[in-house]
Design a protein around this motif. Sequence first.
Motif, PDB file in Angstrom:
ATOM      1  N   SER A 354       0.836  -1.201   0.000  1.00 34.97           N
ATOM      2  CA  SER A 354       0.000   0.000   0.000  1.00 34.97           C
ATOM      3  C   SER A 354       0.877   1.260   0.000  1.00 34.97           C
ATOM      4  O   SER A 354       0.564   2.239  -0.692  1.00 34.97           O
ATOM      5  N   TYR A 518      -4.965   3.336   2.312  1.00 38.61           N
ATOM      6  CA  TYR A 518      -5.772   2.744   3.375  1.00 38.61           C
ATOM      7  C   TYR A 518      -5.415   1.278   3.567  1.00 38.61           C
ATOM      8  O   TYR A 518      -5.129   0.557   2.612  1.00 38.61           O
ATOM      9  N   ASP A 519      -5.450   0.858   4.841  1.00 39.01           N
ATOM     10  CA  ASP A 519      -5.158  -0.529   5.184  1.00 39.01           C
ATOM     11  C   ASP A 519      -5.878  -0.887   6.474  1.00 39.01           C
ATOM     12  O   ASP A 519      -6.269   0.011   7.253  1.00 39.01           O
ATOM     13  N   ASP A 520      -5.988  -2.175   6.708  1.00 35.44           N
ATOM     14  CA  ASP A 520      -6.503  -2.656   7.995  1.00 35.44           C
ATOM     15  C   ASP A 520      -5.315  -2.772   8.937  1.00 35.44           C
ATOM     16  O   ASP A 520      -4.717  -3.838   9.103  1.00 35.44           O
ATOM     17  N   LEU A 527     -10.848  -0.664   7.098  1.00 31.28           N
ATOM     18  CA  LEU A 527      -9.741   0.118   6.559  1.00 31.28           C
ATOM     19  C   LEU A 527      -9.562   1.408   7.346  1.00 31.28           C
ATOM     20  O   LEU A 527     -10.543   2.068   7.702  1.00 31.28           O
ATOM     21  N   TYR A 555      -3.268  -3.752  -5.361  1.00 31.63           N
ATOM     22  CA  TYR A 555      -3.772  -3.052  -4.174  1.00 31.63           C
ATOM     23  C   TYR A 555      -4.702  -1.914  -4.574  1.00 31.63           C
ATOM     24  O   TYR A 555      -5.804  -1.766  -4.025  1.00 31.63           O
ATOM     25  N   GLU A 558      -8.035  -3.021  -5.954  1.00 33.29           N
ATOM     26  CA  GLU A 558      -8.894  -3.597  -4.927  1.00 33.29           C
ATOM     27  C   GLU A 558      -9.481  -2.532  -4.015  1.00 33.29           C
ATOM     28  O   GLU A 558     -10.620  -2.662  -3.540  1.00 33.29           O
ATOM     29  N   HIS A 559      -8.717  -1.460  -3.759  1.00 30.89           N
ATOM     30  CA  HIS A 559      -9.143  -0.452  -2.789  1.00 30.89           C
ATOM     31  C   HIS A 559      -9.480   0.887  -3.436  1.00 30.89           C
ATOM     32  O   HIS A 559      -9.548   1.905  -2.740  1.00 30.89           O
ATOM     33  N   ALA A 562     -11.932   3.288  -1.788  1.00 32.55           N
ATOM     34  CA  ALA A 562     -11.618   3.912  -0.497  1.00 32.55           C
ATOM     35  C   ALA A 562     -11.072   5.328  -0.658  1.00 32.55           C
ATOM     36  O   ALA A 562     -11.059   6.094   0.298  1.00 32.55           O
TER      37      ALA A 562
END
Length: 593
Positions: A354, A518-520, A527, A555, A558-559, A562
Amino acid sequence: MSDDRSTEGVDRSPTGASDGTDERPQRLVTDRRVALAATFVVAFCSIAYELVYSELLTVFFGGTVLRYSITIGLYMFSLGVGSVLSAQLGEPESNFLRTEVYLAIAGPAGAIAIVAINSLPSLTFAGKEPAVLLLSHVPIVVVGVLSGFEVPLLTDLVEDREETIFASLGRLYPRRLVRGLLGLFFTVDDPDERSFSEVLGVDYLGSLAGTVVYAVVLYPRVGLVVTVFALGLLNAIAALAFAAWTFSGRTRTLSRPTAGQWQALVLVGLLLTGTYAGLVGHPGAVDRAVTTTYLERNIEGEYPEGTDVRTLSYDTTPYQTVLTYERDLETHADTERCLHLDQALQFCDTWVDSYHSGLVDVPMTTFDDPSSVDVLLVGGGDYIAVDHLRQYGASVEQVDIDGEFLAMARQREFFREFHDDAHEYDRLNTTTEDAFTYLQETEGTYDLILLDVPGARSDETLSLYSTEFYSLVRDRLSDDGLVVSWVYPHADHPAHNEVYTATLREAGFERYLPYYVYDDLDGDGRLEPGERFYVLADGDGPTPDPDLERAESEYLREHAGAFDEWRWRSIPDYRGVEPNSVFRPNYDVIVDY
């Protein structure tokens, strides 16, 4: 005329005759060469201890200039205190030996104390921060006071003044010429061969040698941990050598300290010498063991209780420390592998993609033909950014100052898993050089300049956050070129961010496009904002928005949902905030953790 040297060093009556009944203490006459050699060693070790302390304080509190300035100021003040207190000391022979032994203990112990004091993350109490800062400076004073004892004590020991070292040196330089030049500004006379001047001159010479050897040899080659033990070893050897000479029969005395006192001091000196010699004899193992233990505990303290950190590798280069490790977080099911450079976390494998997608892929999606883009990558020695650029076929000019880290990244499996041998990319040219110097010398222009640089944590990185640096970056942009850098968010570091944006404005940048990736990050399945990035543009030309559908990044695809709507903004203008300049630094730009 009779030769009366046999009574040299014996106190005499006012008339010059000795009646054999004078019971005043008699002074030990020490060979001048031994005393001056001890002076040199003492000064060498003392100033080097203070440099070690300065570097440690910089690591923990930031601000290289501030820490070194305070350390040297405290050291000089403490030298004066020690010199004044030395008037209360008797028996210069035994007290000098004591001082050497005490310094051999206090020097390394001071470094250990600084680390220990700053390694108590779980202990909280009112006034902790100022107390920690104050206690961290105590070793400076202790070593300074002990060092202040030494010149007066050694001056008392240099009593054989038939020919001083400076009189001998008089045959090695054009004395008449020197005296003539001095006579232009001062009143000159024949030298009186004062022992104090002689000892002080050698003391200054030892201080010079200590600073040079520390900066050129000790610190870059063996690091702080082994350096401080090597200095302790040198102090202990000096103490033993002085004691051995005293008892060798080459000195004359009518009164000695008690044998028990000398034996105790010599025993301590032997124990210290053996211990330090063993540690210095295995520099790599000692440095790795001490540093990794501290770093593991420090990293664990940054996370909730129960976090477990295990070192994979630890190395030092001329520019930074390199630590790779595994960590287990209670909120994460899997073990993470991470990279630390100096004291800063660079990436963990759960979010390394990310970060580099934000740095590289987002701006690359603003170009219609990515393969025609000329990119300057500043930093990025792990080659991961190069791997992302390779996906677009861009031409990459990389400049990084740390050649040893570049070699490490090419060779070690830890890094190769992340960059997939990107160093072999046929459109990559890597230059090992300081980025500031490179930008001053190059005539090339670039469509995209990526700044994958260290954080502003000390004076050593101030130039990378200066108006001069960003002016050079701006000059190297092609028409409608873009600059991208990760940044410290204003919400977390307001003082730094305000100085940083003032610096950008001063360098001529007018607009910026901010965004997060953004990430978990906490393992809760949702996120959160991760790294913050700015895209910088110059002038009134078009400001293209990223089109994530063009991204060669799984990545980003997929995001993509966000990310907020892209919106260019004017660079903020904060009233009363001065930019950071090489010649007029604003230390608010330095970030303290």
